[in-house]
Motif scaffolding. Structure first.
Motif, mmCIF file in Angstrom:
data_model
loop_
_atom_site.group_PDB
_atom_site.id
_atom_site.type_symbol
_atom_site.label_atom_id
_atom_site.label_comp_id
_atom_site.label_asym_id
_atom_site.label_seq_id
_atom_site.Cartn_x
_atom_site.Cartn_y
_atom_site.Cartn_z
ATOM 1 N N ALA A 120 40.208 30.249 45.892
ATOM 2 C CA ALA A 120 41.096 29.301 45.592
ATOM 3 C C ALA A 120 41.983 29.685 44.531
ATOM 4 O O ALA A 120 43.203 29.237 44.611
ATOM 5 C CB ALA A 120 40.524 28.243 45.384
ATOM 6 N N SER A 121 41.735 30.242 43.579
ATOM 7 C CA SER A 121 42.568 30.554 42.668
ATOM 8 C C SER A 121 43.628 31.585 42.897
ATOM 9 O O SER A 121 44.662 31.749 42.536
ATOM 10 C CB SER A 121 41.892 31.495 41.277
ATOM 11 N N ARG A 122 43.429 32.643 43.946
ATOM 12 C CA ARG A 122 44.347 33.200 44.358
ATOM 13 C C ARG A 122 45.442 32.392 45.350
ATOM 14 O O ARG A 122 46.667 32.992 45.361
ATOM 15 C CB ARG A 122 43.996 34.610 45.183
ATOM 16 N N SER A 123 45.005 31.442 45.840
ATOM 17 C CA SER A 123 45.819 30.640 46.933
ATOM 18 C C SER A 123 46.696 29.534 45.966
ATOM 19 O O SER A 123 47.554 29.000 46.689
ATOM 20 C CB SER A 123 45.214 30.148 48.000
ATOM 21 N N HIS A 124 46.139 29.113 44.800
ATOM 22 C CA HIS A 124 46.660 27.828 44.166
ATOM 23 C C HIS A 124 47.135 28.355 42.739
ATOM 24 O O HIS A 124 46.025 28.827 41.894
ATOM 25 C CB HIS A 124 45.985 26.875 44.206
ATOM 26 N N GLY A 125 48.179 28.402 42.389
ATOM 27 C CA GLY A 125 48.762 28.637 41.004
ATOM 28 C C GLY A 125 48.147 27.889 39.945
ATOM 29 O O GLY A 125 48.164 28.414 38.734
ATOM 30 N N ASN A 126 47.343 26.790 40.159
ATOM 31 C CA ASN A 126 46.913 25.734 39.288
ATOM 32 C C ASN A 126 45.498 25.813 39.224
ATOM 33 O O ASN A 126 44.937 25.050 38.438
ATOM 34 C CB ASN A 126 47.420 24.377 39.500
ATOM 35 N N ILE A 127 44.758 26.603 39.987
ATOM 36 C CA ILE A 127 43.383 26.956 39.778
ATOM 37 C C ILE A 127 42.981 28.550 39.180
ATOM 38 O O ILE A 127 43.581 29.223 39.828
ATOM 39 C CB ILE A 127 42.597 26.599 41.396
ATOM 40 N N HIS A 128 41.955 28.262 38.303
ATOM 41 C CA HIS A 128 42.059 29.449 37.433
ATOM 42 C C HIS A 128 40.235 29.740 37.238
ATOM 43 O O HIS A 128 39.687 28.859 37.159
ATOM 44 C CB HIS A 128 42.489 29.455 36.010
ATOM 45 N N LEU A 129 40.083 31.107 37.328
ATOM 46 C CA LEU A 129 38.771 31.400 37.333
ATOM 47 C C LEU A 129 38.576 32.312 35.971
ATOM 48 O O LEU A 129 39.155 33.318 35.813
ATOM 49 C CB LEU A 129 38.348 32.205 38.348
ATOM 50 N N HIS A 130 37.918 31.882 34.912
ATOM 51 C CA HIS A 130 37.623 32.345 33.757
ATOM 52 C C HIS A 130 36.285 32.952 33.563
ATOM 53 O O HIS A 130 35.222 32.488 34.315
ATOM 54 C CB HIS A 130 37.740 31.405 32.578
ATOM 55 N N LYS A 131 36.177 34.435 32.843
ATOM 56 C CA LYS A 131 34.804 34.831 33.171
ATOM 57 C C LYS A 131 33.663 33.750 32.251
ATOM 58 O O LYS A 131 34.128 33.081 31.587
ATOM 59 C CB LYS A 131 34.812 36.270 32.379
ATOM 60 N N ALA A 132 32.541 33.828 32.813
ATOM 61 C CA ALA A 132 31.549 33.437 31.920
ATOM 62 C C ALA A 132 31.162 33.703 30.617
ATOM 63 O O ALA A 132 31.574 35.019 30.137
ATOM 64 C CB ALA A 132 30.141 33.341 32.671
ATOM 65 N N VAL A 133 31.049 32.842 29.604
ATOM 66 C CA VAL A 133 30.685 33.087 28.316
ATOM 67 C C VAL A 133 29.285 32.772 27.888
ATOM 68 O O VAL A 133 28.906 32.132 28.742
ATOM 69 C CB VAL A 133 31.826 32.253 27.217
ATOM 70 N N PRO A 134 28.828 33.268 26.784
ATOM 71 C CA PRO A 134 27.428 33.324 26.434
ATOM 72 C C PRO A 134 27.443 31.610 26.097
ATOM 73 O O PRO A 134 28.239 30.903 25.828
ATOM 74 C CB PRO A 134 27.226 33.780 25.021
#
Length: 287
Positions: free
Chosen positions: A160-174
Protein backbone atom coordinates in the motif's frame (compact mmCIF):
# COMPACT_ATOMS: atom_id res chain seq x y z
CA UNK A 1 18.50 -20.08 48.00
CA UNK A 2 14.75 -20.48 47.57
CA UNK A 3 12.43 -17.92 45.98
CA UNK A 4 9.81 -16.17 48.09
CA UNK A 5 7.68 -15.17 45.10
CA UNK A 6 7.22 -16.79 41.69
CA UNK A 7 5.57 -14.85 38.87
CA UNK A 8 3.69 -16.74 36.17
CA UNK A 9 3.76 -14.31 33.29
CA UNK A 10 0.52 -15.07 31.39
CA UNK A 11 -1.37 -18.34 30.99
CA UNK A 12 1.42 -20.23 29.22
CA UNK A 13 3.61 -19.97 32.34
CA UNK A 14 0.87 -20.72 34.90
CA UNK A 15 1.28 -24.54 35.01
CA UNK A 16 5.04 -24.19 35.55
CA UNK A 17 4.37 -21.50 38.15
CA UNK A 18 2.03 -23.77 40.11
CA UNK A 19 4.50 -26.66 40.02
CA UNK A 20 7.30 -24.34 41.14
CA UNK A 21 5.13 -23.10 44.01
CA UNK A 22 4.55 -26.67 45.19
CA UNK A 23 8.27 -27.48 44.97
CA UNK A 24 9.58 -24.36 46.70
CA UNK A 25 6.69 -23.36 49.00
CA UNK A 26 6.96 -19.83 47.56
CA UNK A 27 4.02 -17.51 46.95
CA UNK A 28 2.65 -17.47 43.38
CA UNK A 29 1.77 -14.33 41.41
CA UNK A 30 -0.34 -14.92 38.29
CA UNK A 31 0.16 -11.93 35.99
CA UNK A 32 -2.47 -12.11 33.22
CA UNK A 33 -1.70 -9.57 30.51
CA UNK A 34 -4.82 -10.45 28.58
CA UNK A 35 -7.84 -12.70 28.89
CA UNK A 36 -5.69 -15.80 28.65
CA UNK A 37 -8.23 -18.43 27.62
CA UNK A 38 -10.07 -16.22 25.09
CA UNK A 39 -7.25 -15.19 22.82
CA UNK A 40 -7.73 -14.11 19.22
CA UNK A 41 -7.22 -16.84 16.66
CA UNK A 42 -7.54 -19.80 18.99
CA UNK A 43 -9.96 -22.58 17.91
CA UNK A 44 -12.80 -23.48 20.28
CA UNK A 45 -11.11 -26.70 21.44
CA UNK A 46 -7.94 -24.85 22.44
CA UNK A 47 -9.97 -22.15 24.20
CA UNK A 48 -11.84 -24.83 26.16
CA UNK A 49 -8.59 -26.52 27.18
CA UNK A 50 -7.07 -23.19 28.19
CA UNK A 51 -10.13 -22.16 30.20
CA UNK A 52 -10.22 -25.52 32.00
CA UNK A 53 -6.52 -25.24 32.83
CA UNK A 54 -6.95 -21.70 34.07
CA UNK A 55 -10.06 -22.54 36.11
CA UNK A 56 -8.17 -25.33 37.91
CA UNK A 57 -4.93 -23.43 38.48
CA UNK A 58 -6.04 -19.85 39.25
CA UNK A 59 -7.03 -20.77 42.85
CA UNK A 60 -3.37 -21.69 43.43
CA UNK A 61 -2.31 -18.08 42.91
CA UNK A 62 -1.63 -16.02 46.04
CA UNK A 63 -1.74 -12.82 43.98
CA UNK A 64 -3.67 -12.36 40.73
CA UNK A 65 -3.21 -9.22 38.64
CA UNK A 66 -4.51 -8.18 35.24
CA UNK A 67 -4.56 -5.12 33.01
CA UNK A 68 -8.14 -3.92 32.52
CA UNK A 69 -11.27 -3.59 34.67
CA UNK A 70 -13.37 -5.70 32.29
CA UNK A 71 -10.86 -8.57 32.31
CA UNK A 72 -10.72 -8.44 36.12
CA UNK A 73 -14.52 -8.55 36.31
CA UNK A 74 -14.67 -11.40 33.78
CA UNK A 75 -12.34 -13.56 35.86
CA UNK A 76 -14.25 -12.84 39.07
CA UNK A 77 -17.58 -13.71 37.43
CA UNK A 78 -16.40 -16.70 35.40
CA UNK A 79 -14.20 -18.39 38.01
CA UNK A 80 -15.84 -17.17 41.21
CA UNK A 81 -12.48 -15.88 42.47
CA UNK A 82 -11.67 -12.58 44.11
CA UNK A 83 -11.48 -9.72 41.62
CA UNK A 84 -7.87 -9.56 40.39
CA UNK A 85 -5.80 -6.51 41.26
CA UNK A 86 -5.74 -4.00 38.41
CA UNK A 87 -2.22 -3.07 37.28
CA UNK A 88 -2.52 -0.90 34.20
CA UNK A 89 -0.28 -1.60 31.23
CA UNK A 90 1.04 1.95 31.51
CA UNK A 91 4.26 3.41 30.17
CA UNK A 92 7.46 4.25 32.01
CA UNK A 93 8.28 7.91 31.35
CA UNK A 94 11.73 7.84 32.97
CA UNK A 95 14.28 9.42 30.64
CA UNK A 96 11.70 10.06 27.93
CA UNK A 97 13.21 12.18 25.14
CA UNK A 98 10.92 12.63 22.10
CA UNK A 99 12.13 12.77 18.54
CA UNK A 100 11.80 16.07 16.70
CA UNK A 101 8.16 16.98 16.10
CA UNK A 102 8.78 17.09 12.35
CA UNK A 103 10.59 13.73 12.27
CA UNK A 104 8.05 11.89 10.09
CA UNK A 105 7.12 15.03 8.21
CA UNK A 106 10.70 15.58 7.10
CA UNK A 107 11.44 11.86 6.58
CA UNK A 108 8.52 11.39 4.17
CA UNK A 109 8.19 14.95 2.83
CA UNK A 110 4.72 15.38 4.33
CA UNK A 111 3.25 18.88 3.83
CA UNK A 112 2.37 21.06 6.81
CA UNK A 113 -1.29 21.05 5.74
CA UNK A 114 -1.58 17.30 6.38
CA UNK A 115 -1.87 15.58 9.74
CA UNK A 116 0.45 12.65 10.48
CA UNK A 117 -1.30 9.62 11.97
CA UNK A 118 0.69 6.72 13.40
CA UNK A 119 -0.04 3.04 13.97
CA UNK A 120 2.49 1.28 16.18
CA UNK A 121 2.86 -2.39 17.01
CA UNK A 122 1.81 -5.74 15.63
CA UNK A 123 0.47 -5.59 12.10
CA UNK A 124 -1.85 -8.57 12.08
CA UNK A 125 -5.51 -9.50 11.85
CA UNK A 126 -7.76 -8.00 14.48
CA UNK A 127 -5.79 -4.75 14.70
CA UNK A 128 -7.76 -2.63 12.23
CA UNK A 129 -4.97 -2.60 9.65
CA UNK A 130 -7.39 -3.06 6.75
CA UNK A 131 -9.57 -0.21 8.05
CA UNK A 132 -6.60 2.14 8.15
CA UNK A 133 -5.43 1.16 4.67
CA UNK A 134 -8.97 1.65 3.31
CA UNK A 135 -9.28 5.10 4.89
CA UNK A 136 -5.92 6.48 3.84
CA UNK A 137 -6.03 4.73 0.47
CA UNK A 138 -9.16 6.64 -0.56
CA UNK A 139 -8.66 9.14 -3.38
CA UNK A 140 -8.39 12.65 -2.04
CA UNK A 141 -7.39 11.72 1.52
CA UNK A 142 -5.34 14.72 2.60
CA UNK A 143 -3.72 13.18 5.67
CA UNK A 144 -0.82 10.73 5.99
CA UNK A 145 -0.36 7.57 8.06
CA UNK A 146 2.84 5.93 9.26
CA UNK A 147 2.96 2.25 10.24
CA UNK A 148 5.78 1.35 12.61
CA UNK A 149 6.05 -2.30 13.58
CA UNK A 150 6.00 -5.79 12.10
CA UNK A 151 3.73 -8.79 11.62
CA UNK A 152 1.85 -10.94 9.13
CA UNK A 153 0.39 -7.91 7.31
CA UNK A 154 3.70 -6.09 6.84
CA UNK A 155 3.86 -6.97 3.15
CA UNK A 156 0.33 -5.71 2.62
CA UNK A 157 1.20 -2.39 4.27
CA UNK A 158 4.41 -2.18 2.27
CA UNK A 159 2.46 -2.74 -0.94
CA UNK A 160 0.00 0.00 0.00
CA UNK A 161 2.90 2.36 0.70
CA UNK A 162 4.16 1.83 -2.85
CA UNK A 163 0.71 2.54 -4.31
CA UNK A 164 -0.24 5.53 -2.14
CA UNK A 165 1.99 8.50 -1.43
CA UNK A 166 0.34 9.15 1.93
CA UNK A 167 0.90 5.66 3.41
CA UNK A 168 4.34 5.01 4.88
CA UNK A 169 6.08 2.03 6.46
CA UNK A 170 8.74 2.82 9.06
CA UNK A 171 11.02 0.16 10.42
CA UNK A 172 10.16 -1.25 13.86
CA UNK A 173 11.96 0.31 16.81
CA UNK A 174 12.82 -1.16 20.23
CA UNK A 175 9.92 -1.28 22.69
CA UNK A 176 11.43 1.41 24.89
CA UNK A 177 11.65 3.75 21.88
CA UNK A 178 8.01 3.51 20.77
CA UNK A 179 6.71 6.53 22.71
CA UNK A 180 9.75 8.55 21.71
CA UNK A 181 9.06 8.05 17.99
CA UNK A 182 5.31 8.43 18.38
CA UNK A 183 5.93 12.02 19.44
CA UNK A 184 6.87 12.74 15.82
CA UNK A 185 3.27 12.21 14.71
CA UNK A 186 0.08 14.21 15.33
CA UNK A 187 -2.48 11.48 16.14
CA UNK A 188 -2.15 7.87 17.31
CA UNK A 189 -4.28 4.97 16.04
CA UNK A 190 -5.22 2.09 18.38
CA UNK A 191 -7.80 0.27 16.28
CA UNK A 192 -8.33 -3.03 18.09
CA UNK A 193 -11.18 -5.09 16.60
CA UNK A 194 -13.61 -6.92 18.94
CA UNK A 195 -12.85 -10.28 17.34
CA UNK A 196 -12.43 -12.05 20.70
CA UNK A 197 -13.23 -11.35 24.34
CA UNK A 198 -9.55 -10.74 24.96
CA UNK A 199 -9.50 -7.98 22.33
CA UNK A 200 -12.92 -6.68 23.38
CA UNK A 201 -11.56 -5.98 26.87
CA UNK A 202 -8.12 -4.83 25.73
CA UNK A 203 -6.19 -1.98 27.35
CA UNK A 204 -3.16 -1.75 25.01
CA UNK A 205 0.09 -0.15 26.11
CA UNK A 206 0.17 1.67 22.74
CA UNK A 207 -2.65 3.90 23.95
CA UNK A 208 -0.57 4.91 26.97
CA UNK A 209 2.54 5.39 24.83
CA UNK A 210 0.74 7.79 22.49
CA UNK A 211 -0.48 9.87 25.41
CA UNK A 212 2.96 9.92 26.99
CA UNK A 213 4.27 11.13 23.63
CA UNK A 214 1.87 14.06 23.89
CA UNK A 215 -0.32 13.14 20.94
CA UNK A 216 -4.07 12.46 21.08
CA UNK A 217 -5.22 9.00 20.12
CA UNK A 218 -8.11 7.43 18.23
CA UNK A 219 -9.29 4.24 19.91
CA UNK A 220 -11.97 1.74 18.98
CA UNK A 221 -15.15 2.15 21.02
CA UNK A 222 -14.48 -0.84 23.27
CA UNK A 223 -15.35 -0.75 26.99
CA UNK A 224 -12.04 -0.09 28.72
CA UNK A 225 -10.32 2.02 26.09
CA UNK A 226 -13.42 4.17 25.68
CA UNK A 227 -13.60 4.63 29.46
CA UNK A 228 -10.02 5.91 29.53
CA UNK A 229 -10.81 8.53 26.89
CA UNK A 230 -14.01 9.46 28.69
CA UNK A 231 -12.12 9.87 31.98
CA UNK A 232 -8.93 11.59 30.83
CA UNK A 233 -9.71 12.99 27.39
CA UNK A 234 -6.83 13.09 24.98
CA UNK A 235 -8.53 11.43 22.06
CA UNK A 236 -11.61 10.12 20.31
CA UNK A 237 -13.54 6.86 20.23
CA UNK A 238 -14.74 5.43 16.95
CA UNK A 239 -17.01 2.54 16.09
CA UNK A 240 -15.14 -0.57 14.89
CA UNK A 241 -15.40 -0.21 11.13
CA UNK A 242 -13.64 1.58 8.27
CA UNK A 243 -16.53 3.93 7.50
CA UNK A 244 -16.60 5.32 11.04
CA UNK A 245 -12.84 5.75 11.03
CA UNK A 246 -12.94 7.50 7.66
CA UNK A 247 -15.61 9.91 8.92
CA UNK A 248 -13.54 10.88 11.96
CA UNK A 249 -10.22 11.18 10.12
CA UNK A 250 -11.88 13.30 7.44
CA UNK A 251 -13.14 15.89 9.90
CA UNK A 252 -9.93 16.31 11.89
CA UNK A 253 -7.66 19.27 11.35
CA UNK A 254 -4.80 20.92 13.20
CA UNK A 255 -7.04 23.09 15.34
CA UNK A 256 -9.18 20.18 16.55
CA UNK A 257 -6.16 18.00 17.29
CA UNK A 258 -4.37 20.72 19.24
CA UNK A 259 -7.54 21.52 21.19
CA UNK A 260 -8.05 17.89 22.27
CA UNK A 261 -4.40 17.56 23.28
CA UNK A 262 -4.47 20.79 25.27
CA UNK A 263 -7.69 19.99 27.14
CA UNK A 264 -6.82 16.49 28.33
CA UNK A 265 -5.66 15.12 31.67
CA UNK A 266 -2.43 13.10 32.02
CA UNK A 267 -2.93 9.36 31.65
CA UNK A 268 -1.64 7.12 34.45
CA UNK A 269 2.05 6.23 34.09
CA UNK A 270 4.06 3.19 35.09
CA UNK A 271 4.91 4.97 38.36
CA UNK A 272 1.20 4.87 39.23
CA UNK A 273 0.78 1.25 38.17
CA UNK A 274 4.03 0.19 39.85
CA UNK A 275 2.87 1.59 43.19
CA UNK A 276 -0.23 -0.62 43.02
CA UNK A 277 1.86 -3.68 42.09
CA UNK A 278 4.47 -3.15 44.79
CA UNK A 279 1.80 -2.68 47.44
CA UNK A 280 -0.01 -5.86 46.34
CA UNK A 281 3.22 -7.89 46.38
CA UNK A 282 4.14 -6.66 49.85
CA UNK A 283 0.70 -7.57 51.20
CA UNK A 284 0.95 -11.01 49.60
CA UNK A 285 4.35 -11.72 51.13
CA UNK A 286 3.15 -10.65 54.58
CA UNK A 287 0.26 -13.13 54.62
Amino acid sequence: MRPVLIQAHDLSALPAGVISKWMTKAKLHYDAHELGSERTGWPSVLRLLARTTERILVPQADLFTTVSPSIAQWYAGEFGCETPTLVLNATDNAGFIPVAKDYFRSTYSIPETALVFIYVGLMDKGRGIDWILDVFGQPGCRHHVVFMGFGALTEKVEGASRSHGNIHLHKAVPANEVARYSAGADVGLVTIEPVSQSYLYAMPNKMFECRMAGIPVIVTNLPDMAKMIETYGGGWTVEPNANALAGLVGQLDREKVDSVAANSKPFPTWDDAKAVLVDAVRKTLRT
